[in-house]
Design a protein around this motif. Structure first.
Motif, PDB file in Angstrom:
ATOM      1  N   GLY A   1       1.026  -1.266  -0.115  1.00  0.00           N
ATOM      2  CA  GLY A   1      -0.023  -0.126   0.120  1.00  0.00           C
ATOM      3  C   GLY A   1       0.648   1.430  -0.045  1.00  0.00           C
ATOM      4  O   GLY A   1       0.220   2.340  -0.005  1.00  0.00           O
ATOM      5  N   ILE A   2       2.010   1.010   0.296  1.00  0.00           N
ATOM      6  CA  ILE A   2       3.026   2.327   0.246  1.00  0.00           C
ATOM      7  C   ILE A   2       4.431   1.990  -0.792  1.00  0.00           C
ATOM      8  O   ILE A   2       4.691   0.720  -0.680  1.00  0.00           O
ATOM      9  CB  ILE A   2       3.526   2.631   1.487  1.00  0.00           C
ATOM     10  CG1 ILE A   2       2.366   2.892   2.684  1.00  0.00           C
ATOM     11  CG2 ILE A   2       4.524   3.999   1.583  1.00  0.00           C
ATOM     12  CD1 ILE A   2       2.816   3.069   4.023  1.00  0.00           C
ATOM     13  N   LYS A   3       4.603   2.996  -1.426  1.00  0.00           N
ATOM     14  CA  LYS A   3       5.696   2.723  -2.556  1.00  0.00           C
ATOM     15  C   LYS A   3       6.888   3.706  -2.576  1.00  0.00           C
ATOM     16  O   LYS A   3       6.381   4.843  -2.214  1.00  0.00           O
ATOM     17  CB  LYS A   3       5.225   2.448  -4.046  1.00  0.00           C
ATOM     18  CG  LYS A   3       4.401   3.594  -4.488  1.00  0.00           C
ATOM     19  CD  LYS A   3       3.992   3.447  -5.885  1.00  0.00           C
ATOM     20  CE  LYS A   3       3.492   4.740  -6.444  1.00  0.00           C
ATOM     21  NZ  LYS A   3       2.237   5.350  -5.675  1.00  0.00           N
ATOM     22  N   LYS A   4       7.937   3.382  -2.967  1.00  0.00           N
ATOM     23  CA  LYS A   4       8.850   4.360  -2.926  1.00  0.00           C
ATOM     24  C   LYS A   4       8.422   5.628  -3.828  1.00  0.00           C
ATOM     25  O   LYS A   4       7.913   5.418  -5.045  1.00  0.00           O
ATOM     26  CB  LYS A   4      10.548   3.821  -3.847  1.00  0.00           C
ATOM     27  CG  LYS A   4      11.146   4.687  -3.891  1.00  0.00           C
ATOM     28  CD  LYS A   4      12.598   3.894  -4.551  1.00  0.00           C
ATOM     29  CE  LYS A   4      13.937   4.757  -4.506  1.00  0.00           C
ATOM     30  NZ  LYS A   4      14.936   4.337  -5.094  1.00  0.00           N
ATOM     31  N   GLY A   5       8.915   6.923  -3.149  1.00  0.00           N
ATOM     32  CA  GLY A   5       8.556   8.056  -4.059  1.00  0.00           C
ATOM     33  C   GLY A   5       7.000   8.701  -3.433  1.00  0.00           C
ATOM     34  O   GLY A   5       6.909   9.913  -3.671  1.00  0.00           O
ATOM     35  N   ASP A   6       6.418   7.801  -2.815  1.00  0.00           N
ATOM     36  CA  ASP A   6       5.056   8.316  -1.997  1.00  0.00           C
ATOM     37  C   ASP A   6       5.453   9.600  -1.127  1.00  0.00           C
ATOM     38  O   ASP A   6       6.417   9.441  -0.254  1.00  0.00           O
ATOM     39  CB  ASP A   6       4.419   7.461  -1.190  1.00  0.00           C
ATOM     40  CG  ASP A   6       3.655   6.485  -2.258  1.00  0.00           C
ATOM     41  OD1 ASP A   6       3.639   6.764  -3.448  1.00  0.00           O
ATOM     42  OD2 ASP A   6       3.124   5.275  -1.739  1.00  0.00           O
ATOM     43  N   GLU A   7       4.724  10.401  -0.950  1.00  0.00           N
ATOM     44  CA  GLU A   7       4.382  11.712  -0.138  1.00  0.00           C
ATOM     45  C   GLU A   7       3.846  11.248   1.086  1.00  0.00           C
ATOM     46  O   GLU A   7       2.763  11.025   1.004  1.00  0.00           O
ATOM     47  CB  GLU A   7       4.325  13.013  -0.755  1.00  0.00           C
ATOM     48  CG  GLU A   7       5.076  13.288  -1.737  1.00  0.00           C
ATOM     49  CD  GLU A   7       4.834  14.878  -2.385  1.00  0.00           C
ATOM     50  OE1 GLU A   7       3.633  15.060  -2.029  1.00  0.00           O
ATOM     51  OE2 GLU A   7       5.543  15.448  -3.033  1.00  0.00           O
TER      52      GLU A   7
END
Length: 314
Positions: free
Chosen positions: A80-86
């Protein structure tokens, strides 16, 4: 990476920056490049040694609890969270963990995607005081237009969220603040606003169903004189001894002393994110650069400002 630490309890003079390695992630954690972190009263209470029974006396210690930034890496079990997410988030144990560094590793359940319409500084201001405001609202029970609520110290970070959440319930709010906070208190939902330098609510005839003291300056014993027979006093800044004493005392009295202990969760954050989506304002009073962290803490500890104080990291 640069991090803020201290090697002994004391004033802001004990704070210093050091070089530390990046945190090593666990499988259920995300590594976040910190863009901003907010300042909360608990930061200096811990640093001054007022909470040493819970924080311990092992050094070095770090500071800061809630933050916002950009995801640098994710653990193997994170979904549910990926690299680059703010994102914005909070540490699990504010007594032992901290975020005042260029990078922080945090359990994925305590990280949420930042709304696109708010800044990193605003997002970093949400978790601690926002959660406390939601918890206070829950402790109040069923409230509405007939519920008279006094909010003392109403326009700091906690009050900013609480007034706006109470407004959604149509509560009859009396806010106590400074002259500079009057316009904000009215905008955020207060029906009546008292300038504490000109009016003393304790000497007036009005009584309240709920009194919440965000400034920590009234106290339950003093507040009883303006509380209705079955009223609640909400205490968000308890001393450790207040917890057992309030629980025992409430068994025998009509005027209840309720201690607010809050811990950020997805359920509470969903309430806050929904409120932000529907127009809840997040006022950041002042933003300091990372190099000015001592000034930031000195400024925050003086109090008297509207909203939150934030440190940004470029």
């Amino acid at each position: 990476m640069k991090a803020i630490v201290y090697q002994q309890f004391g004033t802001t003079n004990v704070l210093q920056t050091v070089e530390e390695p990046k945190p090593v992630m666990k499988a259920d954690q995300v590594l976040v490049k910190v863009k901003a972190f907010s300042i909360n009263p608990m930061d200096w209470k811990i640093r001054k040694g007022e909470m040493k029974l819970m924080s311990g006396s092992k050094f070095p210690k770090h500071t800061g609890t809630d933050f916002a930034g950009i995801v640098e890496e994710i653990g193997s079990s994170v979904i549910g969270i990926k690299k680059g997410d703010e994102v914005f988030g909070v540490v699990k144990n504010m007594m032992k963990e901290a975020v005042s560094a260029e990078y922080v590793a945090v359990t994925d359940s305590l990280v949420w995607k930042k709304p696109a319409n708010i800044s990193f500084a605003q997002a970093a201001s949400i978790p601690v005081v926002g959660t406390a405001a939601v918890t206070a609202l829950e402790k109040m029970g069923n409230i509405g237009p007939q519920t008279n609520i006094l909010v003392n110290g109403a326009t700091g970070g906690f009050g900013m969220f609480l007034l706006q959440l109470l407004k959604q319930h149509g509560a009859n709010i009396t806010a106590v603040t400074s002259n500079q906070g009057t316009a904000f208190a009215k905008k955020w939902g207060a029906y009546s606003v008292k300038d504490y330098k000109k009016e003393n609510v304790l000497s007036q005839k009005a009584t309240y169903d709920i009194v919440i003291d965000l400034s920590g300056k009234i106290g339950y014993k003093t507040a009883k004189q303006i509380m209705k027979p079955k009223a609640l006093f909400l205490n968000p800044t308890p001393k450790p001894i207040d917890i057992p004493i309030s629980l025992l005392g409430n068994l025998f009295r009509g005027k209840k002393h309720i201690v607010i202990l809050s811990s950020p969760s997805t359920k509470q954050t969903d309430v806050l994110l929904s409120a932000v989506k529907n127009g809840l304002e997040i006022e950041v009073n002042k933003v300091f650069p990372f190099a000015g962290f001592k000034e930031a803490y000195d400024y925050a500890e003086q109090g008297g400002y509207i909203g939150k104080v934030v440190v940004e990291i470029n």
